[in-house]
Design a protein around this motif. Structure first.
Motif, PDB file in Angstrom:
ATOM      1  N   GLY A   1     103.494  24.733 -70.896  1.00 47.68           N
ATOM      2  CA  GLY A   1     102.204  25.404 -70.810  1.00 47.68           C
ATOM      3  C   GLY A   1     101.703  25.928 -72.146  1.00 47.68           C
ATOM      4  N   VAL A   2     100.480  26.437 -72.107  1.00 49.02           N
ATOM      5  CA  VAL A   2      99.807  26.968 -73.291  1.00 49.02           C
ATOM      6  C   VAL A   2      99.469  28.430 -73.061  1.00 49.02           C
ATOM      7  CG1 VAL A   2      97.722  26.808 -74.710  1.00 49.02           C
ATOM      8  CG2 VAL A   2      98.889  24.721 -73.971  1.00 49.02           C
ATOM      9  N   LEU A   3      99.786  29.264 -74.066  1.00 48.56           N
ATOM     10  CA  LEU A   3      99.545  30.704 -74.019  1.00 48.56           C
ATOM     11  C   LEU A   3      98.480  31.104 -75.032  1.00 48.56           C
ATOM     12  CD1 LEU A   3     103.229  31.930 -74.553  1.00 48.56           C
ATOM     13  CD2 LEU A   3     102.164  31.392 -72.368  1.00 48.56           C
ATOM     14  N   ALA A   4      97.813  32.199 -74.745  1.00 47.11           N
ATOM     15  CA  ALA A   4      97.011  32.888 -75.756  1.00 47.11           C
ATOM     16  C   ALA A   4      97.682  34.232 -75.964  1.00 47.11           C
ATOM     17  CB  ALA A   4      95.574  33.075 -75.289  1.00 47.11           C
ATOM     18  N   TYR A   5      97.782  34.659 -77.214  1.00 46.06           N
ATOM     19  CA  TYR A   5      98.460  35.911 -77.523  1.00 46.06           C
ATOM     20  C   TYR A   5      97.871  36.507 -78.797  1.00 46.06           C
ATOM     21  CZ  TYR A   5     100.997  32.730 -80.571  1.00 46.06           C
ATOM     22  OH  TYR A   5     101.317  31.774 -81.505  1.00 46.06           O
ATOM     23  N   PRO A   6      97.915  37.839 -78.913  1.00 44.95           N
ATOM     24  CA  PRO A   6      97.401  38.476 -80.121  1.00 44.95           C
ATOM     25  C   PRO A   6      98.362  38.298 -81.290  1.00 44.95           C
ATOM     26  CG  PRO A   6      98.277  40.140 -78.651  1.00 44.95           C
ATOM     27  CD  PRO A   6      98.378  38.823 -77.934  1.00 44.95           C
ATOM     28  N   THR A   7      97.798  38.091 -82.476  1.00 43.60           N
ATOM     29  CA  THR A   7      98.607  38.000 -83.693  1.00 43.60           C
ATOM     30  C   THR A   7      98.171  39.116 -84.641  1.00 43.60           C
ATOM     31  OG1 THR A   7      97.156  36.466 -84.885  1.00 43.60           O
ATOM     32  CG2 THR A   7      98.773  35.489 -83.371  1.00 43.60           C
ATOM     33  N   GLU A   8      98.488  38.971 -85.902  1.00 46.55           N
ATOM     34  CA  GLU A   8      98.193  40.021 -86.868  1.00 46.55           C
ATOM     35  C   GLU A   8      96.704  40.371 -86.932  1.00 46.55           C
ATOM     36  OE1 GLU A   8     101.965  38.014 -88.405  1.00 46.55           O
ATOM     37  OE2 GLU A   8     100.099  37.333 -87.536  1.00 46.55           O
ATOM     38  N   ALA A   9      95.823  39.367 -86.941  1.00 48.10           N
ATOM     39  CA  ALA A   9      94.386  39.631 -87.121  1.00 48.10           C
ATOM     40  C   ALA A   9      93.513  39.073 -85.997  1.00 48.10           C
ATOM     41  CB  ALA A   9      93.906  39.059 -88.455  1.00 48.10           C
ATOM     42  N   VAL A  10      93.923  37.958 -85.424  1.00 48.92           N
ATOM     43  CA  VAL A  10      93.116  37.296 -84.396  1.00 48.92           C
ATOM     44  C   VAL A  10      94.029  36.875 -83.252  1.00 48.92           C
ATOM     45  CG1 VAL A  10      91.416  36.460 -86.080  1.00 48.92           C
ATOM     46  CG2 VAL A  10      93.343  34.994 -85.454  1.00 48.92           C
ATOM     47  N   TRP A  11      93.437  36.405 -82.179  1.00 48.37           N
ATOM     48  CA  TRP A  11      94.223  35.856 -81.079  1.00 48.37           C
ATOM     49  C   TRP A  11      94.601  34.423 -81.428  1.00 48.37           C
ATOM     50  CZ3 TRP A  11      95.575  37.586 -76.021  1.00 48.37           C
ATOM     51  CH2 TRP A  11      95.366  38.967 -75.844  1.00 48.37           C
ATOM     52  N   GLY A  12      95.779  34.038 -80.967  1.00 45.42           N
ATOM     53  CA  GLY A  12      96.264  32.693 -81.215  1.00 45.42           C
ATOM     54  C   GLY A  12      96.553  31.955 -79.927  1.00 45.42           C
ATOM     55  N   LEU A  13      96.628  30.643 -80.045  1.00 46.01           N
ATOM     56  CA  LEU A  13      97.081  29.784 -78.955  1.00 46.01           C
ATOM     57  C   LEU A  13      98.459  29.283 -79.347  1.00 46.01           C
ATOM     58  CD1 LEU A  13      93.891  27.617 -78.282  1.00 46.01           C
ATOM     59  CD2 LEU A  13      94.626  29.709 -77.112  1.00 46.01           C
ATOM     60  N   GLY A  14      99.353  29.226 -78.381  1.00 42.28           N
ATOM     61  CA  GLY A  14     100.698  28.786 -78.683  1.00 42.28           C
ATOM     62  C   GLY A  14     101.312  27.968 -77.581  1.00 42.28           C
ATOM     63  N   CYS A  15     102.328  27.202 -77.975  1.00 40.70           N
ATOM     64  CA  CYS A  15     103.082  26.378 -77.037  1.00 40.70           C
ATOM     65  C   CYS A  15     104.361  25.951 -77.736  1.00 40.70           C
ATOM     66  CB  CYS A  15     102.265  25.166 -76.603  1.00 40.70           C
ATOM     67  SG  CYS A  15     101.966  23.959 -77.918  1.00 40.70           S
ATOM     68  N   ASP A  16     105.163  25.178 -77.044  1.00 40.84           N
ATOM     69  CA  ASP A  16     106.381  24.589 -77.591  1.00 40.84           C
ATOM     70  C   ASP A  16     105.978  23.510 -78.598  1.00 40.84           C
ATOM     71  OD1 ASP A  16     108.705  23.154 -78.123  1.00 40.84           O
ATOM     72  OD2 ASP A  16     109.192  22.813 -76.009  1.00 40.84           O
ATOM     73  N   PRO A  17     106.301  23.668 -79.880  1.00 47.19           N
ATOM     74  CA  PRO A  17     105.919  22.669 -80.880  1.00 47.19           C
ATOM     75  C   PRO A  17     106.518  21.291 -80.646  1.00 47.19           C
ATOM     76  CG  PRO A  17     106.692  24.693 -81.928  1.00 47.19           C
ATOM     77  CD  PRO A  17     106.995  24.808 -80.466  1.00 47.19           C
TER      78      PRO A  17
END
Length: 185
Positions: A17-33
């Motif tokens: 699946g794909v997640l959205a999560y907060p990072t240092e400055a903006v929100w990011g999208l993440g998943c298993d690379p």
């Protein structure tokens, strides 16, 4: 993010699946690379060409060991002096540790050890690096809050993690390891 949400996020990553999560400055999208379908889903919803490549974010330098081990001691020290924090380095990947769908048409890969507590918890629980790309369609401004993430992507995401960005005003600086040239200030 509470423990139940962390468990859910890791379960979703294992399922591709794909997640959205907060990072240092903006929100990011993440998943298993290492999941080509998950990475390509992010590229599709962002309308980002695969050849541009994506960033890997980690909880600590140990998670990036296969990439850092071939570097000189001086190179590792230069990188370590900027981590954890909003500093992304372009590091050579001559041994092919990172798949081409992550690197794009580059011989190097963009990596960062985050200082955001939520990102660190997520990567630690997952046990390895995650994709970290800004949560926005191509040519749109990066999402700086959960509402904007939902406006951009809504049901195209498997989970939007609860949390806040880390308070930085700009996304991470991107530098080339080869010459410390700043690609993105």
């Amino acid at each position: 993010m509470n423990n139940w949400q962390l468990h859910q996020a890791v379960r979703i990553l294992h399922q591709g699946g794909v997640l959205a999560y907060p990072t240092e400055a903006v929100w990011g999208l993440g998943c298993d690379p290492w999941n080509a379908d998950a990475v390509r889903h992010i590229l599709r919803i962002k309308r980002r060409p695969e050849h541009k490549g994506l960033i890997l974010v980690a909880a600590n330098m140990e998670q990036l060991h296969p990439l850092l081990a071939p570097l000189t001691q001086q190179e590792r020290e230069r990188i370590a002096a900027t981590w954890p924090g909003p500093n992304t380095w372009l590091i050579p990947d001559p041994q092919g540790f990172v798949p081409t769908w992550v690197k794009g048409h580059h011989a190097s890969v963009a990596v960062r050890v985050s200082d955001h507590p939520l990102v660190q918890r997520l990567c630690s629980a997952w046990g390895r690096p995650l994709i970290s790309t800004s949560a926005n369609p191509a040519s749109y401004p990066p999402a700086r809050d959960r509402l904007r993430v939902m406006t951009y992507f809504g049901s195209k995401l498997d989970l939007v993690v609860h949390g806040q960005t880390g308070g930085y005003s700009q996304p991470s600086t991107i530098r080339s390891l080869h010459d410390s040239y700043i690609i993105r200030p």
